[in-house]
Design a protein around this motif. Structure first.
Motif, short mmCIF file in Angstrom:
data_model
loop_
_atom_site.label_atom_id
_atom_site.label_comp_id
_atom_site.label_asym_id
_atom_site.label_seq_id
_atom_site.Cartn_x
_atom_site.Cartn_y
_atom_site.Cartn_z
N GLU A 69 0.33 4.26 -0.74
CA GLU A 69 -0.29 5.47 -0.20
C GLU A 69 -0.04 5.60 1.29
O GLU A 69 0.21 6.70 1.82
CB GLU A 69 -1.79 5.47 -0.49
N LYS A 70 -0.09 4.48 2.00
CA LYS A 70 0.15 4.47 3.45
C LYS A 70 1.60 4.14 3.79
O LYS A 70 1.98 4.17 4.95
CB LYS A 70 -0.78 3.45 4.12
N ILE B 285 -4.99 2.86 -5.54
CA ILE B 285 -3.92 3.12 -4.59
C ILE B 285 -2.59 2.74 -5.23
O ILE B 285 -2.46 1.66 -5.81
CB ILE B 285 -4.10 2.31 -3.29
N GLY B 286 -1.64 3.63 -5.13
CA GLY B 286 -0.30 3.27 -5.58
C GLY B 286 -0.10 3.35 -7.07
O GLY B 286 0.75 2.65 -7.62
N ASN C 103 -4.80 -3.28 -4.33
CA ASN C 103 -4.73 -1.86 -3.96
C ASN C 103 -4.58 -0.98 -5.20
O ASN C 103 -5.16 0.10 -5.29
CB ASN C 103 -3.55 -1.62 -3.01
N ASP D 118 0.85 -1.19 0.00
CA ASP D 118 0.00 0.00 0.00
C ASP D 118 0.89 1.24 0.00
O ASP D 118 1.21 1.81 1.04
CB ASP D 118 -0.90 0.00 1.23
#
Length: 333
Positions: free
Chosen positions: A292-293, A320-321, A315, A290
């Motif tokens: 983004e996190k 995401i990503g 993801n 992930d």
């Protein structure tokens, strides 16, 4: 003696000065061996590289202190001292390649980038340790610098090397490398890979462990890091293409066993520490599942690795990503 040591000795001598000598006695250089020593002294005394928290102050000594006695060479009467007029705050972040550092220095000072590359050619003048083998990549230490507008490219680069030398001393790099059975340059190379492949410093010791586990694997296992491949091709990005992976570059860790020949960026203190003190574990793979996190997960086996890749793909399909893949194929498919 390093540039930082020369500077420290110079400032110590100054503590006992009653009156400064005439400027013409400040620093004179003459050809041959004396000239080389004079250039090193010039870098040491013309640049005040003093730690203020995480900031290094780089400016002409004439704007700060009286001129010291007793550091002259035979030859020209020219004084090699900056005037200290004006300052620029320059932050060099962790993980920049040397080419990026040079461009940043050029943009910040208004000097042509070619002047910085010329200044980088003489590693001894800059104070590089012997194990650097004359190459500046990896040794232009990331930090915040207060730069005098009068400082030359050589003085600025020498200050960055002096800052690296202090960081190396703080981390006990030379003895620490010996303890883990590596050379200091190999440790710095591992640190540069860790710096490039990490999304946060929390994961750095684990990524360092993956690098060492692959290097020490029986039967022999290639590192397979996209970051090294891209560096060798002077490309930027997250994932190397199939064409990139066929490169004959010495930095192609898909084609060659072991570490690349040198650092691929200029790592910070956290990455160096991770390379010296990797986490305990048997991981051989990592995937930034992930981006983004900043979540990176680690796997011991290929089957676990592919599960992490599936998680990354889910993801990615959720949006995401999009700008970052799983990382090097030491940690990606």
């Amino acid at each position: 003696m390093s540039i930082e040591d020369l500077l420290r000795e110079t400032l110590s001598d100054m503590a006992h000065e009653e009156q400064p000598p005439p400027p013409g006695r400040f620093l004179r250089v003459h050809g041959g061996r004396s000239r080389r020593r004079g250039l090193a002294l010039a870098a040491a005394v013309a640049v005040a590289a003093m730690a203020v928290g995480s900031t290094f102050v780089v400016e002409g000594l004439s704007s700060r202190v009286a001129v010291p006695r007793g550091i002259t060479e035979q030859g020209s009467d020219e004084a090699l001292v900056g005037t200290g007029r004006g300052q620029i705050t320059l932050t060099v972040r962790e993980g920049l390649r040397l080419a990026q550092v040079m461009e940043k220095l050029s943009a910040s000072t208004g000097r042509p980038v070619e002047e910085f590359w010329r200044a980088a050619e003489d590693g001894r003048t800059l104070g590089l340790p012997a194990y650097a083998k004359g190459a500046l990549e990896g040794f232009a230490f990331p930090a915040t610098y207060e730069v005098s507008s009068e400082s030359s490219p050589g003085e600025l680069l020498a200050a960055m090397v002096a800052r690296f030398n202090r960081a190396a001393e703080d981390s006990n790099l030379v003895d620490g490398a010996r303890h883990v059975g590596r050379t200091p340059l190999e440790i710095l190379t591992v640190a540069s890979i860790v710096q490039t492949e990490s999304t946060n410093k929390r994961d750095m010791p684990k990524i360092a462990r993956v690098v060492y586990n692959r290097l020490n694997h029986t039967p022999e296992m290639k590192l397979q890091m996209d970051s090294t491949v891209l560096y060798g091709l002077n490309k930027f990005g997250i994932r190397a293409s199939n064409k990139d992976l066929k490169s004959r570059s010495r930095y192609n860790t898909y084609a060659r066993l072991g570490l690349p020949p040198g650092p691929i960026c200029n790592p910070g203190a956290d990455a160096i520490e991770a390379a010296l003190k990797p986490a305990a574990g048997s991981w051989l793979y990592f995937v930034t599942t992930d981006p983004e996190k900043g979540t990176t997960k680690f796997a011991d086996s290929e089957s676990e690795f592919f599960k992490l890749v599936e998680e990354y793909d889910k993801n990615r399909h959720r949006g995401i990503g999009e700008n970052r893949g799983p990382g090097g194929r030491g940690g990606a498919p």
